[in-house]
Design a protein around this motif. Sequence first.
Motif, PDB file in Angstrom:
ATOM      1  N   SER A 119       0.509  -0.836  -0.041  1.00 33.36           N
ATOM      2  CA  SER A 119      -0.166  -0.280   0.244  1.00 33.36           C
ATOM      3  C   SER A 119       0.513   1.275  -0.218  1.00 33.36           C
ATOM      4  O   SER A 119      -0.072   2.158  -0.520  1.00 33.36           O
ATOM      5  N   GLN A 120       2.086   0.629   0.461  1.00 33.01           N
ATOM      6  CA  GLN A 120       2.802   2.239   0.993  1.00 33.01           C
ATOM      7  C   GLN A 120       3.405   2.585  -1.007  1.00 33.01           C
ATOM      8  O   GLN A 120       3.804   3.553  -0.647  1.00 33.01           O
ATOM      9  N   ILE A 121       4.001   1.687  -0.954  1.00 30.66           N
ATOM     10  CA  ILE A 121       4.886   1.583  -2.339  1.00 30.66           C
ATOM     11  C   ILE A 121       3.811   2.140  -3.398  1.00 30.66           C
ATOM     12  O   ILE A 121       3.925   2.543  -4.604  1.00 30.66           O
ATOM     13  N   GLU A 122       2.207   1.932  -3.344  1.00 28.77           N
ATOM     14  CA  GLU A 122       1.071   1.820  -4.431  1.00 28.77           C
ATOM     15  C   GLU A 122       1.044   3.218  -3.733  1.00 28.77           C
ATOM     16  O   GLU A 122       0.604   3.960  -5.114  1.00 28.77           O
ATOM     17  N   ALA A 123       1.133   3.975  -2.503  1.00 33.32           N
ATOM     18  CA  ALA A 123       0.596   5.238  -2.274  1.00 33.32           C
ATOM     19  C   ALA A 123       2.096   6.684  -3.309  1.00 33.32           C
ATOM     20  O   ALA A 123       1.645   7.368  -3.454  1.00 33.32           O
ATOM     21  N   PHE A 124       3.438   5.876  -3.495  1.00 31.75           N
ATOM     22  CA  PHE A 124       3.850   6.294  -3.792  1.00 31.75           C
ATOM     23  C   PHE A 124       4.413   6.564  -5.413  1.00 31.75           C
ATOM     24  O   PHE A 124       4.603   7.836  -5.775  1.00 31.75           O
ATOM     25  N   LEU A 125       4.347   5.576  -5.711  1.00 35.29           N
ATOM     26  CA  LEU A 125       3.931   5.351  -7.213  1.00 35.29           C
ATOM     27  C   LEU A 125       2.767   6.197  -7.868  1.00 35.29           C
ATOM     28  O   LEU A 125       2.701   6.668  -9.409  1.00 35.29           O
ATOM     29  N   ALA A 126       2.093   6.105  -7.536  1.00 30.15           N
ATOM     30  CA  ALA A 126       0.650   6.866  -7.788  1.00 30.15           C
ATOM     31  C   ALA A 126       0.643   8.277  -7.488  1.00 30.15           C
ATOM     32  O   ALA A 126       0.793   9.235  -8.173  1.00 30.15           O
ATOM     33  N   ILE A 127       1.312   8.575  -6.507  1.00 29.84           N
ATOM     34  CA  ILE A 127       1.551  10.273  -6.595  1.00 29.84           C
ATOM     35  C   ILE A 127       3.194  10.654  -8.184  1.00 29.84           C
ATOM     36  O   ILE A 127       2.870  11.817  -8.243  1.00 29.84           O
ATOM     37  N   VAL A 128       4.095   9.961  -8.303  1.00 28.53           N
ATOM     38  CA  VAL A 128       4.632  10.276  -8.653  1.00 28.53           C
ATOM     39  C   VAL A 128       4.065   9.731 -10.746  1.00 28.53           C
ATOM     40  O   VAL A 128       4.364  11.156 -11.173  1.00 28.53           O
ATOM     41  N   ASN A 129       3.205   9.150 -10.785  1.00 33.67           N
ATOM     42  CA  ASN A 129       2.407   8.647 -11.775  1.00 33.67           C
ATOM     43  C   ASN A 129       1.378   9.776 -12.378  1.00 33.67           C
ATOM     44  O   ASN A 129       1.231  10.502 -13.864  1.00 33.67           O
ATOM     45  N   GLU A 132      -7.421  10.614  -5.041  1.00 29.12           N
ATOM     46  CA  GLU A 132      -8.622  10.038  -5.885  1.00 29.12           C
ATOM     47  C   GLU A 132      -7.977   8.344  -6.851  1.00 29.12           C
ATOM     48  O   GLU A 132      -9.729   7.761  -7.165  1.00 29.12           O
ATOM     49  N   LYS A 133      -7.451   8.373  -7.623  1.00 34.71           N
ATOM     50  CA  LYS A 133      -6.947   7.025  -7.882  1.00 34.71           C
ATOM     51  C   LYS A 133      -6.929   6.303  -6.874  1.00 34.71           C
ATOM     52  O   LYS A 133      -7.590   4.792  -7.412  1.00 34.71           O
ATOM     53  N   LEU A 134      -6.614   6.377  -5.692  1.00 38.93           N
ATOM     54  CA  LEU A 134      -6.473   5.021  -4.851  1.00 38.93           C
ATOM     55  C   LEU A 134      -7.528   4.900  -4.065  1.00 38.93           C
ATOM     56  O   LEU A 134      -8.045   4.197  -3.317  1.00 38.93           O
ATOM     57  N   PHE A 135      -8.789   5.570  -4.401  1.00 33.13           N
ATOM     58  CA  PHE A 135      -9.932   5.822  -3.739  1.00 33.13           C
ATOM     59  C   PHE A 135     -10.089   6.253  -1.554  1.00 33.13           C
ATOM     60  O   PHE A 135     -10.301   5.412  -1.431  1.00 33.13           O
ATOM     61  N   ILE A 136      -9.107   6.646  -1.839  1.00 28.13           N
ATOM     62  CA  ILE A 136      -8.422   6.983  -0.481  1.00 28.13           C
ATOM     63  C   ILE A 136      -8.295   8.365  -0.229  1.00 28.13           C
ATOM     64  O   ILE A 136      -8.751   8.824  -1.206  1.00 28.13           O
ATOM     65  N   THR A 137      -8.441   8.551   1.183  1.00 29.36           N
ATOM     66  CA  THR A 137      -8.868  10.540   1.475  1.00 29.36           C
ATOM     67  C   THR A 137      -7.122  10.851   1.415  1.00 29.36           C
ATOM     68  O   THR A 137      -6.381   9.684   1.546  1.00 29.36           O
ATOM     69  N   GLN A 138      -6.458  11.368   1.272  1.00 19.65           N
ATOM     70  CA  GLN A 138      -5.600  12.882   1.675  1.00 19.65           C
ATOM     71  C   GLN A 138      -4.779  12.823   2.474  1.00 19.65           C
ATOM     72  O   GLN A 138      -3.552  12.123   2.190  1.00 19.65           O
TER      73      GLN A 138
END
Length: 298
Positions: free
Chosen positions: A4-14, A23-29
């Motif tokens: 989940s942490q790696i997914e969050a980091f790569l989502a920010i990068v992308n 928004e893309k991960l369907f979680i709050t900021q």
Amino acid sequence: MDNSQIEAFLAIVNYGTITKAAEKLFITQPALGKRISTLEKEIGFKLIRRQRGVRNIELTDKGREFIHIANQYETLSADTERLKFKTIKKTLRILASDGPHSFTLHEMYKTFAQKNKSISLKINTTTYKDCYRQVQEKKADIAFPGINLYFKDVLSVPFYDEKMYFVCRKDSHYPSIVDPRKLDVADCIYTPYSTEYATWFNYWFQDHQRAFIETHFITQAEDFLCSFHNKIWTIAPASIVSKIIKNPLLRTIELTDNPPLRTIYLVKRIDHNSEEINNFIAYATEYFHEDSDIHLRL
């Protein structure tokens, strides 16, 4: 560090912003920010420069280098997950001549494969002697030849016996019981099924070299019987006869002196016992238990 942490980091990068990534991960900021903070704490360095009033994120130098590591982690994690649910097939290598493969074992191979999806069958056709050689050299796991030979470190035991039948055309003039002395070897389709059969054949017919056709490919017998004159005849094992006798042009006739039973041997290395081999032998024994044409010897 977790997925989940790696997914969050790569989502920010992308996606370039925490808002879009959340928004893309369907979680709050805040939840996304917590994942990044926890990741940074675990790895011991900052990944993102946090600046008030700046919408787009900026990676630190180590954050940019960490992108490659994060991608590798995600790939390894996905591969690990796939491996968890992957069925690892084991291979069972089987050798025999074309007769056992095509007429005796063929249907059994199909049902065994359907019920044992974790075992992959590798089936090859070869000569009797080569069956022993390849098992000895560990190029095959088991074999079903029609003769008993001695090879070092190889175990050979009778697997099954079957009766031999005289087969001819229905439009032939052979009597209901045939004396081998009245048969012409020049009308014969000869196949050397076993040493015992060859001995019997040569006793009655002196020399199989005078046969009309000699073939080691048993699957050709039916076509040869139907393709020439009506005196053509052959002798074949029960497993083959039960299939080719369905041809409306062919029939079986009794002999006054029947050939010896044909024996098929089970061959494997003495030091090679695997779960796949044992499962296959047990299944084959059960499969042929009710077959009236096959007399099991195991």
